[in-house]
Design a protein around this motif. Sequence first.
Motif, PDB file in Angstrom:
ATOM      1  N   GLU A  39     -11.753  -3.587   4.713  1.00 21.03           N
ATOM      2  CA  GLU A  39     -10.972  -3.356   3.500  1.00 21.03           C
ATOM      3  C   GLU A  39     -11.123  -4.526   2.541  1.00 21.03           C
ATOM      4  N   CYS A  40     -11.440  -4.222   1.270  1.00 19.21           N
ATOM      5  CA  CYS A  40     -11.635  -5.250   0.238  1.00 19.21           C
ATOM      6  C   CYS A  40     -10.517  -5.249  -0.791  1.00 19.21           C
ATOM      7  N   TYR A  41      -9.849  -4.128  -0.938  1.00 19.81           N
ATOM      8  CA  TYR A  41      -8.835  -3.978  -1.988  1.00 19.81           C
ATOM      9  C   TYR A  41      -7.776  -3.016  -1.479  1.00 19.81           C
ATOM     10  N   ARG A  42      -6.520  -3.306  -1.809  1.00 22.04           N
ATOM     11  CA  ARG A  42      -5.415  -2.448  -1.388  1.00 22.04           C
ATOM     12  C   ARG A  42      -4.332  -2.495  -2.455  1.00 22.04           C
ATOM     13  N   LEU A  43      -3.863  -1.337  -2.885  1.00 19.27           N
ATOM     14  CA  LEU A  43      -2.765  -1.240  -3.843  1.00 19.27           C
ATOM     15  C   LEU A  43      -1.813  -0.158  -3.366  1.00 19.27           C
ATOM     16  N   GLU A  44      -0.587  -0.556  -3.100  1.00  9.34           N
ATOM     17  CA  GLU A  44       0.470   0.408  -2.786  1.00  9.34           C
ATOM     18  C   GLU A  44       1.272   0.586  -4.057  1.00  9.34           C
ATOM     19  N   THR A  45       1.431   1.831  -4.475  1.00 13.71           N
ATOM     20  CA  THR A  45       2.111   2.101  -5.738  1.00 13.71           C
ATOM     21  C   THR A  45       2.944   3.372  -5.621  1.00 13.71           C
ATOM     22  N   THR A  46       3.855   3.532  -6.553  1.00 11.63           N
ATOM     23  CA  THR A  46       4.656   4.747  -6.629  1.00 11.63           C
ATOM     24  C   THR A  46       4.301   5.461  -7.919  1.00 11.63           C
ATOM     25  N   LEU A  47       3.901   6.710  -7.799  1.00  6.35           N
ATOM     26  CA  LEU A  47       3.587   7.524  -8.966  1.00  6.35           C
ATOM     27  C   LEU A  47       4.866   8.225  -9.402  1.00  6.35           C
ATOM     28  N   ASP A  48       5.301   7.944 -10.625  1.00  2.00           N
ATOM     29  CA  ASP A  48       6.565   8.487 -11.128  1.00  2.00           C
ATOM     30  C   ASP A  48       6.489   9.960 -11.492  1.00  2.00           C
ATOM     31  N   ALA A  49       5.295  10.424 -11.818  1.00  2.00           N
ATOM     32  CA  ALA A  49       5.162  11.810 -12.258  1.00  2.00           C
ATOM     33  C   ALA A  49       3.892  12.420 -11.671  1.00  2.00           C
ATOM     34  N   ALA A  50       3.918  13.718 -11.522  1.00  2.00           N
ATOM     35  CA  ALA A  50       2.737  14.438 -11.047  1.00  2.00           C
ATOM     36  C   ALA A  50       1.729  14.553 -12.177  1.00  2.00           C
ATOM     37  N   GLY A  51       0.468  14.799 -11.824  1.00  3.09           N
ATOM     38  CA  GLY A  51      -0.567  15.005 -12.826  1.00  3.09           C
ATOM     39  C   GLY A  51      -1.745  14.087 -12.639  1.00  3.09           C
ATOM     40  N   SER A  52      -2.381  13.731 -13.740  1.00  2.00           N
ATOM     41  CA  SER A  52      -3.559  12.878 -13.725  1.00  2.00           C
ATOM     42  C   SER A  52      -3.147  11.419 -13.816  1.00  2.00           C
ATOM     43  N   HIS A  53      -3.877  10.577 -13.105  1.00  3.66           N
ATOM     44  CA  HIS A  53      -3.576   9.144 -13.102  1.00  3.66           C
ATOM     45  C   HIS A  53      -4.866   8.350 -13.191  1.00  3.66           C
ATOM     46  N   VAL A  54      -4.789   7.204 -13.868  1.00  2.00           N
ATOM     47  CA  VAL A  54      -5.913   6.288 -14.008  1.00  2.00           C
ATOM     48  C   VAL A  54      -5.511   4.947 -13.419  1.00  2.00           C
ATOM     49  N   PHE A  55      -6.384   4.385 -12.583  1.00  2.00           N
ATOM     50  CA  PHE A  55      -6.130   3.084 -11.957  1.00  2.00           C
ATOM     51  C   PHE A  55      -7.321   2.184 -12.258  1.00  2.00           C
ATOM     52  N   ARG A  56      -7.042   0.958 -12.678  1.00  2.00           N
ATOM     53  CA  ARG A  56      -8.098  -0.032 -12.913  1.00  2.00           C
ATOM     54  C   ARG A  56      -8.242  -0.865 -11.648  1.00  2.00           C
ATOM     55  N   ILE A  57      -9.465  -0.931 -11.128  1.00  3.00           N
ATOM     56  CA  ILE A  57      -9.739  -1.710  -9.920  1.00  3.00           C
ATOM     57  C   ILE A  57     -10.711  -2.818 -10.296  1.00  3.00           C
ATOM     58  N   GLU A  58     -10.284  -4.042 -10.093  1.00  6.02           N
ATOM     59  CA  GLU A  58     -11.094  -5.217 -10.430  1.00  6.02           C
ATOM     60  C   GLU A  58     -11.519  -5.929  -9.156  1.00  6.02           C
ATOM     61  N   GLY A  59     -12.511  -6.798  -9.281  1.00  7.02           N
ATOM     62  CA  GLY A  59     -12.911  -7.624  -8.159  1.00  7.02           C
ATOM     63  C   GLY A  59     -14.275  -7.304  -7.585  1.00  7.02           C
ATOM     64  N   PHE A  60     -14.900  -6.229  -8.042  1.00  5.59           N
ATOM     65  CA  PHE A  60     -16.204  -5.866  -7.490  1.00  5.59           C
ATOM     66  C   PHE A  60     -17.215  -6.990  -7.673  1.00  5.59           C
ATOM     67  N   GLY A  61     -17.080  -7.770  -8.741  1.00  2.00           N
ATOM     68  CA  GLY A  61     -17.999  -8.862  -8.997  1.00  2.00           C
ATOM     69  C   GLY A  61     -17.967  -9.939  -7.926  1.00  2.00           C
ATOM     70  N   ASP A  62     -16.865 -10.028  -7.192  1.00  2.00           N
ATOM     71  CA  ASP A  62     -16.725 -11.022  -6.126  1.00  2.00           C
ATOM     72  C   ASP A  62     -17.225 -10.508  -4.779  1.00  2.00           C
ATOM     73  N   TRP A  63     -17.576  -9.232  -4.703  1.00  2.00           N
ATOM     74  CA  TRP A  63     -17.949  -8.631  -3.431  1.00  2.00           C
ATOM     75  C   TRP A  63     -19.464  -8.528  -3.314  1.00  2.00           C
ATOM     76  N   ALA A  64     -19.935  -8.439  -2.104  1.00  2.00           N
ATOM     77  CA  ALA A  64     -21.368  -8.331  -1.835  1.00  2.00           C
ATOM     78  C   ALA A  64     -21.913  -7.003  -2.359  1.00  2.00           C
TER      79      ALA A  64
END
Length: 141
Positions: A92-117
């Motif tokens: 595992e390289c990245y983990r985000l636990e979150t609560t989605l307030d509403a149903a539907g479409s969601h967008v998440f920004r994931i950073e850090g790929f530049g630090d990974w192999a």
Amino acid sequence: SLWQAFPQASNMEIFDAIQRSADQYNNPDDELGYGIPNFRTAYYILEAKTASAQQGGMVFLPNPVVDAGLLFSNDLFAGEALIRVHQANGQECYRLETTLDAAGSHVFRIEGFGDWAPGVYIVSIDMEGLRRETKVLRPGY
């Protein structure tokens, strides 16, 4: 323009993508509001929304990714969600636990790929028995 690139998008979809792309979208304030929009990010949001609707689920853009990307998922419901990125070997390289307030479409920004192999990564969303995943390539240039 974004509307030329996505003529099927409504004015509110364009507005929403621009608003979500802003640097303070998750923490707006009285001074700058949502902050400065990033039109490349807005483009990726609209591209991901179009692609996920066509593919019926989840899309990560850009793919291949150099540093950061956007995970777009349709048809999620409100509740606890776990977003993870694993290497192909399961680490595992990245983990985000979150609560989605509403149903539907969601967008998440994931950073850090530049630090990974360089390699293949698995991006997943888990919530209440639902699991979606997609593969992402981190090139080695």
